[in-house]
Enzyme design. Structure first.
Site, mmCIF file in Angstrom:
data_model
loop_
_atom_site.group_PDB
_atom_site.id
_atom_site.type_symbol
_atom_site.label_atom_id
_atom_site.label_comp_id
_atom_site.label_asym_id
_atom_site.label_seq_id
_atom_site.Cartn_x
_atom_site.Cartn_y
_atom_site.Cartn_z
ATOM 1 N N ALA A 66 0.866 -1.178 0.000
ATOM 2 C CA ALA A 66 0.000 0.000 0.000
ATOM 3 C C ALA A 66 0.906 1.231 0.000
ATOM 4 C CB ALA A 66 -0.883 -0.025 1.236
ATOM 5 N N GLY A 109 0.487 -4.863 1.040
ATOM 6 C CA GLY A 109 -0.765 -4.822 0.281
ATOM 7 C C GLY A 109 -0.613 -5.442 -1.111
ATOM 8 N N GLU A 112 -1.024 -8.992 -0.529
ATOM 9 C CA GLU A 112 -2.451 -9.235 -0.242
ATOM 10 C C GLU A 112 -3.270 -9.245 -1.530
ATOM 11 O OE1 GLU A 112 -2.476 -6.106 2.748
ATOM 12 O OE2 GLU A 112 -3.262 -7.542 4.193
ATOM 13 N N GLU A 132 4.920 -5.021 6.957
ATOM 14 C CA GLU A 132 4.157 -4.071 7.773
ATOM 15 C C GLU A 132 4.692 -3.979 9.201
ATOM 16 O OE1 GLU A 132 2.809 -6.157 5.614
ATOM 17 O OE2 GLU A 132 0.997 -5.328 4.707
HETATM 18 N N1 CAA Z 1 4.646 3.170 -0.730
HETATM 19 C C1 CAA Z 1 5.073 4.307 -1.291
HETATM 20 N N2 CAA Z 1 6.211 4.399 -2.053
HETATM 21 C C2 CAA Z 1 6.933 3.271 -2.219
HETATM 22 C C3 CAA Z 1 6.544 2.044 -1.652
HETATM 23 C C4 CAA Z 1 5.348 2.013 -0.879
HETATM 24 N N3 CAA Z 1 4.859 0.882 -0.335
HETATM 25 N N4 CAA Z 1 7.458 1.096 -1.982
HETATM 26 C C5 CAA Z 1 8.382 1.721 -2.747
HETATM 27 N N5 CAA Z 1 8.068 3.030 -2.904
HETATM 28 C C6 CAA Z 1 8.812 4.046 -3.659
HETATM 29 C C7 CAA Z 1 10.054 4.490 -2.911
HETATM 30 O O1 CAA Z 1 9.741 5.477 -1.953
HETATM 31 C C8 CAA Z 1 10.890 5.027 -4.059
HETATM 32 O O2 CAA Z 1 10.397 6.316 -4.408
HETATM 33 P P1 CAA Z 1 11.440 7.520 -4.738
HETATM 34 O O3 CAA Z 1 12.193 7.041 -5.963
HETATM 35 O O4 CAA Z 1 10.544 8.674 -4.981
HETATM 36 O O5 CAA Z 1 12.309 7.620 -3.521
HETATM 37 C C9 CAA Z 1 10.546 4.110 -5.218
HETATM 38 O O6 CAA Z 1 9.311 3.469 -4.858
HETATM 39 C C10 CAA Z 1 11.585 3.019 -5.448
HETATM 40 O O7 CAA Z 1 11.781 2.326 -4.206
HETATM 41 P P2 CAA Z 1 13.232 2.150 -3.515
HETATM 42 O O8 CAA Z 1 14.154 3.234 -3.942
HETATM 43 O O9 CAA Z 1 13.001 1.950 -2.056
HETATM 44 O O10 CAA Z 1 13.687 0.794 -4.230
HETATM 45 P P3 CAA Z 1 14.645 -0.322 -3.621
HETATM 46 O O11 CAA Z 1 14.888 -1.295 -4.736
HETATM 47 O O12 CAA Z 1 15.813 0.266 -2.949
HETATM 48 O O13 CAA Z 1 13.769 -1.058 -2.492
HETATM 49 C C11 CAA Z 1 11.791 -2.112 -1.593
HETATM 50 C C12 CAA Z 1 12.632 -1.789 -2.856
HETATM 51 C C13 CAA Z 1 12.571 -3.067 -0.707
HETATM 52 C C14 CAA Z 1 10.524 -2.788 -2.081
HETATM 53 C C15 CAA Z 1 11.474 -0.809 -0.823
HETATM 54 O O14 CAA Z 1 10.962 0.140 -1.743
HETATM 55 C C16 CAA Z 1 10.492 -0.970 0.289
HETATM 56 O O15 CAA Z 1 10.838 -1.463 1.351
HETATM 57 N N6 CAA Z 1 9.227 -0.551 0.063
HETATM 58 C C17 CAA Z 1 8.204 -0.576 1.087
HETATM 59 C C18 CAA Z 1 7.661 -1.976 1.304
HETATM 60 C C19 CAA Z 1 6.604 -1.973 2.405
HETATM 61 O O16 CAA Z 1 6.876 -1.682 3.548
HETATM 62 N N7 CAA Z 1 5.342 -2.360 2.037
HETATM 63 C C20 CAA Z 1 4.245 -2.434 2.984
HETATM 64 C C21 CAA Z 1 3.431 -1.196 2.919
HETATM 65 S S1 CAA Z 1 2.171 -1.136 4.176
HETATM 66 C C22 CAA Z 1 0.867 -2.041 3.591
HETATM 67 O O17 CAA Z 1 0.933 -2.598 2.523
HETATM 68 C C23 CAA Z 1 -0.340 -2.089 4.493
HETATM 69 C C24 CAA Z 1 -1.464 -2.986 4.078
HETATM 70 O O18 CAA Z 1 -1.500 -4.146 4.465
HETATM 71 C C25 CAA Z 1 -2.581 -2.528 3.313
#
Ligand code: CAA
Length: 258
Positions: A66, A109, A112, A132
């Protein structure tokens, strides 16, 4: 001009394609994207030309979860009033088979959403996880429920509590995905299988899908009753008559979905 901002939708050879289309943010799922996804699914479900739906992501992720930016400042009451997950719930009512083609990250998400699919084909380099816990929250769109029903308590606990990312191979071994495929062949192999399903009698496919889903929630007795009614129901279809007649006449059946 496409009416979609966050997804790309297309249709060919009896297949409906929905691609998550925010590759710059690894297809992070924001609220308008969820609305677009659900509406696209429902449109394909009503479209007689589409027999099977394929869900995938553009770029180097299926979906990295998400959209964290969108929700970081939300309060509990905002979320309760927004009631956003009821929209996701509508995915459970899609009648046609849905195959997820997962490459790269399927996290939070995004995982999911993948778990809402009936089957998952994944690239060998795909990775799955529920990070999460590392954000001080937990899955909210069915992760703790769907994963546990799919792979059992112990494995689900490991996955959900650790927040670790697991490989496609691990997901395959645990029965989360159906196939792990070389990345360059992912779409080709997924489409090949989807076309096989598209050639089957649609009413059988529809009622088999429905019955399998009931098995997850119903007791064996209730599930058996449900299955039986669906079995009987198919004898009201032209395709049942055609399928059995073709077998007796030793020819290929011609199914109409009626
Ligand atoms: N939300 C918003 N932006 C996100 C995102 C997310 N879930 N995942 C990645 N992005 C964005 C990053 O902020 C980045 O944006 P910028 O270029 O503007 O900085 C872009 O996507 C590329 O990501 P990274 O530079 O971080 O890429 P990476 O290869 O170094 O890492 C990754 C990849 C490990 C997937 C890392 O992006 C990450 O950890 N993302 C978050 C994963 C996460 O925590 N997901 C759970 C979200 S909560 C949820 O989903 C709740 C629910 O149950 C409904």
């Amino acid at each position: 001009m496409s009416k979609h901002e966050y997804i790309a939708v297309s249709e060919r050879d009896g297949l409906g394609f929905i691609e998550l289309n925010r590759p710059k943010v690894l297809n992070a799922i924001n609220r308008p994207m969820v609305s677009e996804i659900v509406e696209a699914f429902e449109e394909f479900d009503r479209n007689d030309n589409v027999k099977v739906i394929i869900l995938s992501g553009k770029g180097r992720a299926f979906a990295a979860g998400a959209d964290i930016d969108e929700m970081s400042e939300d309060g509990a009451i905002d979320l309760e009033l927004l009631n956003q997950f009821t929209e996701w719930d509508r995915l459970a009512w899609i009648k046609k088979p849905v195959i997820g083609a997962v490459q790269g990250f399927a996290l939070g998400g995004g995982f999911e959403l993948a778990l809402c699919c009936d089957m998952l084909f994944a690239a060998e380099d795909a990775s799955f996880g529920f990070p999460e816990v590392n954000l001080g929250v937990m899955p909210g769109a069915g992760g703790t429920q769907r994963l546990t029903k799919l792979i059992g308590k112990s494995r689900a606990m490991e996955w959900l509590l650790s927040g670790d990312r697991f490989t496609a191979l691990q997901a395959l071994e645990w029965g989360v995905i159906n196939r792990a495929i070389a990345p360059e062949l992912l779409m080709e192999e997924t489409e090949k299988f989807a076309k096989k399903l598209a050639s089957k009698p649609p009413l059988s496919i529809r009622l088999i899908k429905e019955s399998v889903h009931k098995a997850v929630d119903y007791s064996l007795y209730e599930g058996m009753q449900y299955e039986r009614k669906n079995f009987y129901l198919l004898f009201a279809s032209e395709d049942q008559k055609e399928g059995m007649k073709a077998f007796v006449e030793k020819r290929k059946p011609h199914f109409k979905g009626k």
